[in-house]
Design a protein around this motif. Sequence first.
Motif, mmCIF file in Angstrom:
data_model
loop_
_atom_site.group_PDB
_atom_site.id
_atom_site.type_symbol
_atom_site.label_atom_id
_atom_site.label_comp_id
_atom_site.label_asym_id
_atom_site.label_seq_id
_atom_site.Cartn_x
_atom_site.Cartn_y
_atom_site.Cartn_z
ATOM 1 N N THR A 22 -13.852 10.571 2.454
ATOM 2 C CA THR A 22 -13.332 9.531 1.990
ATOM 3 C C THR A 22 -12.524 9.351 0.773
ATOM 4 O O THR A 22 -12.966 10.533 -0.208
ATOM 5 N N LEU A 23 -12.069 8.588 0.721
ATOM 6 C CA LEU A 23 -11.194 8.058 -0.921
ATOM 7 C C LEU A 23 -10.579 6.613 -0.868
ATOM 8 O O LEU A 23 -10.146 6.383 -0.422
ATOM 9 N N GLN A 24 -10.735 6.585 -2.394
ATOM 10 C CA GLN A 24 -10.964 4.990 -2.438
ATOM 11 C C GLN A 24 -9.666 5.016 -3.845
ATOM 12 O O GLN A 24 -10.700 5.766 -4.697
ATOM 13 N N ALA A 25 -9.195 4.225 -3.981
ATOM 14 C CA ALA A 25 -8.206 3.805 -5.531
ATOM 15 C C ALA A 25 -7.362 3.354 -5.427
ATOM 16 O O ALA A 25 -6.984 2.309 -4.965
ATOM 17 N N ASP A 26 -7.699 2.372 -7.557
ATOM 18 C CA ASP A 26 -7.006 1.937 -7.454
ATOM 19 C C ASP A 26 -4.983 2.044 -7.160
ATOM 20 O O ASP A 26 -5.050 2.753 -8.249
ATOM 21 N N PHE A 27 -4.518 1.442 -7.283
ATOM 22 C CA PHE A 27 -2.531 1.826 -7.834
ATOM 23 C C PHE A 27 -1.725 0.889 -8.117
ATOM 24 O O PHE A 27 -2.241 -0.434 -7.925
ATOM 25 N N SER A 28 -0.843 0.762 -8.883
ATOM 26 C CA SER A 28 -0.021 0.399 -9.356
ATOM 27 C C SER A 28 1.659 0.738 -8.375
ATOM 28 O O SER A 28 1.647 1.943 -8.910
ATOM 29 N N GLN A 29 2.586 0.129 -8.073
ATOM 30 C CA GLN A 29 3.715 0.814 -7.766
ATOM 31 C C GLN A 29 4.710 -0.270 -7.681
ATOM 32 O O GLN A 29 5.064 -1.052 -8.122
ATOM 33 N N THR A 30 5.905 1.287 -8.638
ATOM 34 C CA THR A 30 6.862 0.342 -9.355
ATOM 35 C C THR A 30 8.711 1.096 -8.209
ATOM 36 O O THR A 30 8.522 1.850 -7.661
ATOM 37 N N LYS A 31 8.214 0.432 -7.795
ATOM 38 C CA LYS A 31 9.845 -0.127 -6.448
ATOM 39 C C LYS A 31 11.606 -0.220 -7.858
ATOM 40 O O LYS A 31 11.379 -1.279 -8.313
ATOM 41 N N LYS A 32 11.799 0.875 -7.644
ATOM 42 C CA LYS A 32 14.049 0.430 -8.339
ATOM 43 C C LYS A 32 14.185 1.038 -6.641
ATOM 44 O O LYS A 32 14.192 1.722 -6.397
ATOM 45 N N MET A 33 15.281 -1.229 -7.296
ATOM 46 C CA MET A 33 15.840 -0.527 -5.858
ATOM 47 C C MET A 33 17.807 -1.249 -6.842
ATOM 48 O O MET A 33 17.681 -1.727 -7.892
ATOM 49 N N ASP A 34 18.590 -0.424 -6.063
ATOM 50 C CA ASP A 34 19.778 -0.117 -6.646
ATOM 51 C C ASP A 34 20.518 -1.936 -6.886
ATOM 52 O O ASP A 34 21.431 -1.901 -8.482
ATOM 53 N N PHE A 35 20.497 -2.338 -6.122
ATOM 54 C CA PHE A 35 20.594 -4.265 -6.150
ATOM 55 C C PHE A 35 20.029 -5.319 -7.213
ATOM 56 O O PHE A 35 19.987 -6.108 -7.286
ATOM 57 N N LEU A 36 18.874 -4.477 -7.902
ATOM 58 C CA LEU A 36 18.161 -5.393 -8.114
ATOM 59 C C LEU A 36 18.272 -5.390 -9.603
ATOM 60 O O LEU A 36 18.252 -3.498 -10.077
ATOM 61 N N LYS A 38 15.522 -5.589 -11.512
ATOM 62 C CA LYS A 38 13.872 -5.637 -12.320
ATOM 63 C C LYS A 38 13.792 -4.721 -11.396
ATOM 64 O O LYS A 38 13.666 -4.757 -10.399
ATOM 65 N N ASN A 39 12.584 -4.148 -12.034
ATOM 66 C CA ASN A 39 11.811 -3.243 -10.904
ATOM 67 C C ASN A 39 10.790 -3.746 -10.077
ATOM 68 O O ASN A 39 10.536 -5.357 -10.982
ATOM 69 N N ILE A 40 9.737 -3.933 -9.247
ATOM 70 C CA ILE A 40 9.051 -4.357 -8.236
ATOM 71 C C ILE A 40 8.380 -4.023 -9.444
ATOM 72 O O ILE A 40 7.774 -2.594 -7.879
ATOM 73 N N VAL A 41 6.865 -4.587 -9.173
ATOM 74 C CA VAL A 41 5.916 -3.511 -9.514
ATOM 75 C C VAL A 41 4.844 -4.555 -8.607
ATOM 76 O O VAL A 41 4.455 -6.386 -9.297
ATOM 77 N N THR A 42 3.880 -4.008 -7.700
ATOM 78 C CA THR A 42 2.604 -4.114 -7.354
ATOM 79 C C THR A 42 1.901 -3.485 -7.601
ATOM 80 O O THR A 42 1.780 -2.938 -8.280
ATOM 81 N N TYR A 43 0.526 -4.088 -7.007
ATOM 82 C CA TYR A 43 -0.444 -3.603 -7.663
ATOM 83 C C TYR A 43 -1.732 -4.421 -6.365
ATOM 84 O O TYR A 43 -1.729 -4.292 -5.311
ATOM 85 N N GLY A 44 -2.787 -2.656 -6.152
ATOM 86 C CA GLY A 44 -3.703 -2.541 -4.569
ATOM 87 C C GLY A 44 -4.734 -1.565 -4.661
ATOM 88 O O GLY A 44 -4.574 -1.058 -5.459
ATOM 89 N N LYS A 45 -5.309 -1.694 -3.458
ATOM 90 C CA LYS A 45 -6.315 -0.383 -3.521
ATOM 91 C C LYS A 45 -6.117 -0.546 -2.410
ATOM 92 O O LYS A 45 -5.349 -0.591 -0.869
ATOM 93 N N MET A 46 -5.884 1.371 -2.335
ATOM 94 C CA MET A 46 -6.198 2.231 -0.936
ATOM 95 C C MET A 46 -7.216 2.961 -0.396
ATOM 96 O O MET A 46 -8.254 3.044 -1.321
ATOM 97 N N SER A 47 -7.685 3.375 0.409
ATOM 98 C CA SER A 47 -8.801 3.831 1.336
ATOM 99 C C SER A 47 -8.321 4.404 1.989
ATOM 100 O O SER A 47 -7.272 4.068 3.399
ATOM 101 N N LEU A 48 -8.962 5.625 2.025
ATOM 102 C CA LEU A 48 -8.499 6.806 3.477
ATOM 103 C C LEU A 48 -10.394 7.500 3.404
ATOM 104 O O LEU A 48 -10.932 7.268 3.566
ATOM 105 N N LYS A 49 -9.967 7.281 4.922
ATOM 106 C CA LYS A 49 -11.101 8.002 5.911
ATOM 107 C C LYS A 49 -10.329 8.764 6.666
ATOM 108 O O LYS A 49 -10.399 8.569 7.990
ATOM 109 N N THR A 50 -11.659 10.296 6.517
ATOM 110 C CA THR A 50 -11.327 10.822 7.374
ATOM 111 C C THR A 50 -11.435 10.817 8.905
ATOM 112 O O THR A 50 -12.583 9.790 8.977
ATOM 113 N N PRO A 51 -11.031 11.701 9.752
ATOM 114 C CA PRO A 51 -9.741 12.137 10.141
ATOM 115 C C PRO A 51 -8.488 10.666 10.042
ATOM 116 O O PRO A 51 -7.527 11.358 9.485
#
Length: 185
Positions: A22-36, A38-51
């Motif tokens: 298993t793997l868990q992490a908090d994340f911040s995501q910054t999306k840069k788009m040509d037509f905007l 300002k960048n779009i910044v979001t926050y959240g949590k990722m969880s992974l469980k194999t397989p």
Amino acid sequence: MSTTEAKAFVAKVSSETKAIKTLQADFSQTKKMDFLDKNIVTYGKMSLKTPNMLSWKYTKPYQYSIIFKDNKIFINDQGKKSSVDAKSKTFEKINKLIVGSSNGQMFSDPEFSVTYLKNTNFNIAKFTPKSAQLLKYIKQIELYFPKNQSTVAQVNMTEASGDTTNIVFKNTKINAPVAASEFSL
């Protein structure tokens, strides 16, 4: 990286990540788009469980969840729930790369050519899709591994359009219990 350094890096990551269930992490995501402007910044949590269970839950500035499970993609967009068959080749490849980045198997994915680089703080694996189909969506993905770690701390993705997405992981927990509810809407 030299060929010898790249082989040692791949062997270390592949060996150490095999033990990850298993793997868990908090994340911040910054999306840069040509037509905007300002960048779009979001926050959240990722969880992974194999397989093959993966959950991305965006918490700020809006609520949005996407879960890869049982070859399906489940989406909860601020209360509006839907599902999609993940057997689409593109979704399948993207999911495989994300899951593979946690278990070290992404280095041998025949869909991508991989270049290995390093700087002062990171070992970097740069993935370029080989197929025209995947190149329609993704131009390149860079995975940043801190020098002393075998798990990804940052992902930089460049889309075919030139738009970019940067994801930074923090508070990573390896093999900590993950509630089943993380993989349901």
